[in-house]
Design an enzyme around this catalytic site. Structure first.
Site, PDB file in Angstrom:
ATOM      1  N   HIS A 154     -41.511  -9.956 -14.656  1.00 13.67           N
ATOM      2  CA  HIS A 154     -40.726  -8.727 -14.585  1.00 13.67           C
ATOM      3  C   HIS A 154     -41.628  -7.560 -14.918  1.00 13.67           C
ATOM      4  O   HIS A 154     -42.490  -7.666 -15.784  1.00 13.67           O
ATOM      5  CB  HIS A 154     -39.553  -8.775 -15.586  1.00 13.67           C
TER       6      HIS A 154
ATOM      7  N   ASP B 141     -32.768 -13.362 -12.165  1.00 12.33           N
ATOM      8  CA  ASP B 141     -32.527 -14.117 -10.935  1.00 12.33           C
ATOM      9  C   ASP B 141     -32.759 -15.614 -11.085  1.00 12.33           C
ATOM     10  O   ASP B 141     -32.467 -16.372 -10.155  1.00 12.33           O
ATOM     11  CB  ASP B 141     -33.446 -13.598  -9.813  1.00 12.33           C
TER      12      ASP B 141
HETATM   13  C1  LIG Z   1     -33.892  -8.277 -10.306  1.00 11.47           C
HETATM   14  C2  LIG Z   1     -35.316  -8.281 -10.223  1.00 11.47           C
HETATM   15  O1  LIG Z   1     -35.844  -7.574  -9.422  1.00 11.47           O
HETATM   16  S1  LIG Z   1     -36.185  -9.190 -11.313  1.00 11.47           S
HETATM   17  C3  LIG Z   1     -37.645  -9.676 -10.433  1.00 11.47           C
HETATM   18  C4  LIG Z   1     -37.327 -10.666  -9.346  1.00 11.47           C
HETATM   19  N1  LIG Z   1     -38.525 -11.104  -8.621  1.00 11.47           N
HETATM   20  C5  LIG Z   1     -39.072 -12.313  -8.772  1.00 11.47           C
HETATM   21  O2  LIG Z   1     -38.594 -13.150  -9.530  1.00 11.47           O
HETATM   22  C6  LIG Z   1     -40.274 -12.608  -7.905  1.00 11.47           C
HETATM   23  C7  LIG Z   1     -41.425 -13.208  -8.684  1.00 11.47           C
HETATM   24  N2  LIG Z   1     -41.978 -12.234  -9.588  1.00 11.47           N
HETATM   25  C8  LIG Z   1     -42.868 -11.270  -9.142  1.00 11.47           C
HETATM   26  O3  LIG Z   1     -43.240 -11.209  -7.975  1.00 11.47           O
HETATM   27  C9  LIG Z   1     -43.373 -10.249 -10.165  1.00 11.47           C
HETATM   28  O4  LIG Z   1     -43.405 -10.810 -11.450  1.00 11.47           O
HETATM   29  C10 LIG Z   1     -42.528  -8.960 -10.187  1.00 11.47           C
HETATM   30  C11 LIG Z   1     -42.426  -8.357  -8.769  1.00 11.47           C
HETATM   31  C12 LIG Z   1     -41.134  -9.246 -10.672  1.00 11.47           C
HETATM   32  C13 LIG Z   1     -43.181  -7.931 -11.125  1.00 11.47           C
HETATM   33  O5  LIG Z   1     -44.345  -7.475 -10.529  1.00 11.47           O
HETATM   34  P1  LIG Z   1     -45.455  -6.606 -11.328  1.00 11.47           P
HETATM   35  O6  LIG Z   1     -44.898  -6.018 -12.541  1.00 11.47           O
HETATM   36  O7  LIG Z   1     -46.018  -5.657 -10.316  1.00 11.47           O
HETATM   37  O8  LIG Z   1     -46.528  -7.671 -11.763  1.00 11.47           O
HETATM   38  P2  LIG Z   1     -47.795  -8.136 -10.945  1.00 11.47           P
HETATM   39  O9  LIG Z   1     -47.422  -8.513  -9.549  1.00 11.47           O
HETATM   40  O10 LIG Z   1     -48.840  -7.085 -11.107  1.00 11.47           O
HETATM   41  O11 LIG Z   1     -48.179  -9.442 -11.728  1.00 11.47           O
HETATM   42  C14 LIG Z   1     -48.966  -9.438 -12.910  1.00 11.47           C
HETATM   43  C15 LIG Z   1     -49.759 -10.745 -12.939  1.00 11.47           C
HETATM   44  O12 LIG Z   1     -48.855 -11.847 -13.074  1.00 11.47           O
HETATM   45  C16 LIG Z   1     -48.912 -12.700 -11.920  1.00 11.47           C
HETATM   46  N3  LIG Z   1     -47.511 -13.006 -11.576  1.00 11.47           N
HETATM   47  C17 LIG Z   1     -46.440 -12.177 -11.659  1.00 11.47           C
HETATM   48  N4  LIG Z   1     -45.319 -12.827 -11.350  1.00 11.47           N
HETATM   49  C18 LIG Z   1     -45.693 -14.094 -11.063  1.00 11.47           C
HETATM   50  C19 LIG Z   1     -44.958 -15.235 -10.668  1.00 11.47           C
HETATM   51  N5  LIG Z   1     -43.630 -15.186 -10.516  1.00 11.47           N
HETATM   52  N6  LIG Z   1     -45.630 -16.378 -10.426  1.00 11.47           N
HETATM   53  C20 LIG Z   1     -46.975 -16.421 -10.570  1.00 11.47           C
HETATM   54  N7  LIG Z   1     -47.723 -15.362 -10.965  1.00 11.47           N
HETATM   55  C21 LIG Z   1     -47.081 -14.221 -11.205  1.00 11.47           C
HETATM   56  C22 LIG Z   1     -49.580 -11.865 -10.836  1.00 11.47           C
HETATM   57  O13 LIG Z   1     -50.245 -12.697  -9.903  1.00 11.47           O
HETATM   58  C23 LIG Z   1     -50.532 -11.027 -11.667  1.00 11.47           C
HETATM   59  O14 LIG Z   1     -51.632 -11.842 -12.034  1.00 11.47           O
HETATM   60  P3  LIG Z   1     -53.115 -11.191 -12.148  1.00 11.47           P
HETATM   61  O15 LIG Z   1     -53.022 -10.185 -13.262  1.00 11.47           O
HETATM   62  O16 LIG Z   1     -53.998 -12.343 -12.437  1.00 11.47           O
HETATM   63  O17 LIG Z   1     -53.399 -10.554 -10.828  1.00 11.47           O
HETATM   64  O1  LIG Z   2     -35.670  -3.689 -13.380  1.00  9.87           O
HETATM   65  C1  LIG Z   2     -36.258  -4.232 -12.426  1.00  9.87           C
HETATM   66  O2  LIG Z   2     -37.435  -3.964 -12.081  1.00  9.87           O
HETATM   67  C2  LIG Z   2     -35.568  -5.246 -11.602  1.00  9.87           C
HETATM   68  C3  LIG Z   2     -34.084  -5.249 -11.744  1.00  9.87           C
HETATM   69  O3  LIG Z   2     -33.375  -4.575 -11.054  1.00  9.87           O
HETATM   70  C4  LIG Z   2     -33.504  -6.105 -12.779  1.00  9.87           C
HETATM   71  O4  LIG Z   2     -34.241  -6.775 -13.494  1.00  9.87           O
HETATM   72  O5  LIG Z   2     -32.268  -6.114 -12.875  1.00  9.87           O
END
Ligand SMILES: CC(=O)SCCNC(=O)CCNC(=O)[C@H](O)C(C)(C)COP(=O)(O)OP(=O)(O)OC[C@H]1O[C@@H](n2cnc3c(N)ncnc32)[C@H](O)[C@@H]1OP(=O)(O)O
Ligand SMILES: O=C([O-])CC(=O)C(=O)O
Length: 430
Positions: free
Chosen positions: A308, A365
């Site tokens: 997150h 999620d």
């Molecule tokens: C309601 C919502 O929107 S909650 C989020 C729902 N989304 C997901 O569950 C999808 C999986 N999660 C992700 O893609 C990300 O964690 C996000 C999009 C939620 C957050 O993204 P950001 O804050 O931009 O983090 P970012 O992508 O820079 O990740 C940071 C590091 O953790 C790693 N990472 C982040 N999430 C994951 C994951 N789910 N699995 C594996 N590695 C991960 C990245 O590869 C990165 O590694 P690095 O520093 O070695 O390059």
């Molecule tokens: O806050 C965020 O980036 C994603 C979101 O909507 C949640 O976690 O409910």
């Protein structure tokens, strides 16, 4: 990041702040702020807006380090335990918990607006039978600007409030209609003697030839999930709603844009992706293999439902939903091996250095799909379920912005293209 500082004066407090200037691209010293903005002054390069506050807001507080979430000051745990979705909606929209008279009037207003124009069903009928329900939802909500309030004035608070209530009321109706379109069932009219969550379940699952009684356990579980999804400050979809709203666009267009942003698997679409991932893993014995895959930088696979932008700790909502999974399955007399699989995945990931170092925990999620599945809701409807709950957050944030002086949202860029060059006629090009 450079070690140079930018001195700014906060216009509200008059305090002077020394802010670090973020460099262009890490590892590229030529990508320098002053070089890029010789006469425009400073702006920071902040891809993904990791360090940018785009607005001030009174609605939702998050402390991502401690894993704290509050709506209007009230801890999410207390609201989840004691409140209802429409009471939380009132809180988010108006700032305080309602009296019983205020809540009854609000519930009456929402219930009054649950029907959709008959031509909305005709519109839905035009979609391919297997269109994703999020495609239907974003299209239909955008179209509502043409069905309701033809003379909507976004500068009129009463018009804004009416549009907000309409969207909260109609989102379940449209979502259920999208599902019924896929199933080939006739449209179901909202049964207004039921409460918000019950009414949705009734519109989803009632078929003309059979009596359908809403299970109160299912309705309460859904109401809880709507509460937990109701708002989350400036997430991608809400920021989209605000950005579109900052242009003066009508609220249906703003929310349709928010729905489109929510659909992506990095955001709300993750709930659907989690269930697909758990099904693909299939067995507890294969969890380690998938954790390894998620760590592999040459593999685009990520553990869906993990990580997150703001929480660097357990998402408090994931904790509540994990417990609710056990309670709901027990109350419905069901078991689901996917819950054991999800818990094993959580355990292995949380013990792994990769996830520990990056502070990657289950998010909202991760467990929600197991409850939706137990209620009979198909996977393709998971993100619409999120949208139903989040609609109140979108409209509360849109209302807050509309009621406050604001500028059009307009980020800057760092230009990395060619320097000036002269046009060359097509015959003279080498
Ligand atoms: C309601 C919502 O929107 S909650 C989020 C729902 N989304 C997901 O569950 C999808 C999986 N999660 C992700 O893609 C990300 O964690 C996000 C999009 C939620 C957050 O993204 P950001 O804050 O931009 O983090 P970012 O992508 O820079 O990740 C940071 C590091 O953790 C790693 N990472 C982040 N999430 C994951 C994951 N789910 N699995 C594996 N590695 C991960 C990245 O590869 C990165 O590694 P690095 O520093 O070695 O390059
Ligand atoms: O806050 C965020 O980036 C994603 C979101 O909507 C949640 O976690 O409910």
């Amino acid at each position: 990041m450079t070690d140079r500082k930018l001195t700014l004066t906060d216009p509200d407090s008059g305090k002077t702040l020394d802010l670090p200037i973020l460099a262009g691209t890490e590892g590229d010293p030529t990508m320098d702020i002053t070089r890029l903005n010789p006469e425009l002054g400073y702006f920071t390069y902040d891809p993904g807006y990791g360090t940018t506050a785009s607005c001030k807001s009174d609605i939702t507080f998050i402390d991502g380090t401690e894993g704290i979430l509050r709506y209007r000051g009230y801890p999410i745990e207390q609201l989840a335990e004691r409140s209802s979705f429409l009471e939380v909606s009132y809180l988010l929209l108006y700032g305080d918990l309602p009296s019983s008279t205020e809540l009854a009037a609000f519930e009456r207003d929402i219930t009054y607006h649950t029907m959709v124009h008959e031509q909305v069903n005709t519109f839905i009928g035009g979609f391919h039978y297997d269109a994703h329900p999020m495609a239907i939802l974003s299209g239909v909500i955008a179209s509502m600007a043409g069905f309701y309030q033809a003379n909507l004035d976004v500068n009129d608070p009463a018009h804004r409030e009416l549009a907000a209530k309409r969207m909260i009321a109609k989102m379940p109706t449209v979502s259920a209609a999208a599902y019924r379109h896929y199933m080939g069932w006739p449209s179901a009219y909202p049964r207004n003697s039921l409460n918000y969550a019950e009414r949705f379940l009734h519109m989803m699952f009632s078929v003309p030839a059979e009596a359908y009684e809403v299970n109160p356990v299912a309705a309460r579980a859904l109401d809880l999930l709507f509460i937990l999804h109701a708002d989350h400050e400036q997430n991608a979809s809400t920021s989209t709603v605000r950005l579109v709203g900052s242009t003066g666009a009508n609220p249906y267009a703003c929310v349709a844009a928010g729905i489109a942003a929510l659909w992506g698997p990095a955001h709300g679409g993750a709930n659907e992706a989690v269930l697909n991932m758990l099904n693909e893993i299939g067995d507890v014995s294969r969890v380690g293999e998938y954790v390894k895959k998620a760590k592999d930088k040459n593999d685009p696979f990520r553990l869906m439902g993990f990580g997150h932008r703001v929480y660097k700790n357990f998402d408090p909502r994931a904790r509540i939903i994990r417990k609710a999974c056990h309670d709901v399955l027990a109350d419905l007399g069901q078991t689901d091996p996917l819950l054991d699989l999800a818990m094993e995945l959580e355990k292995i990931a949380l013990e792994d250095d990769y996830f520990v170092e990056r502070k990657l925990y289950p998010n909202v999620d991760f467990y929600s799909g197991i409850i939706y599945k137990a209620l009979g809701i198909p996977t393709s409807m998971f993100t619409p379920m999120f949208a139903i709950g989040r609609t109140v957050g979108w409209v509360a944030q849109w209302l807050e912005q509309a009621a406050t002086p604001h500028r059009i949202g307009r980020p800057r860029q760092i230009y990395t293209g060619h320097s000036a060059r002269d046009y060359v006629g097509i015959d003279e090009r080498g």
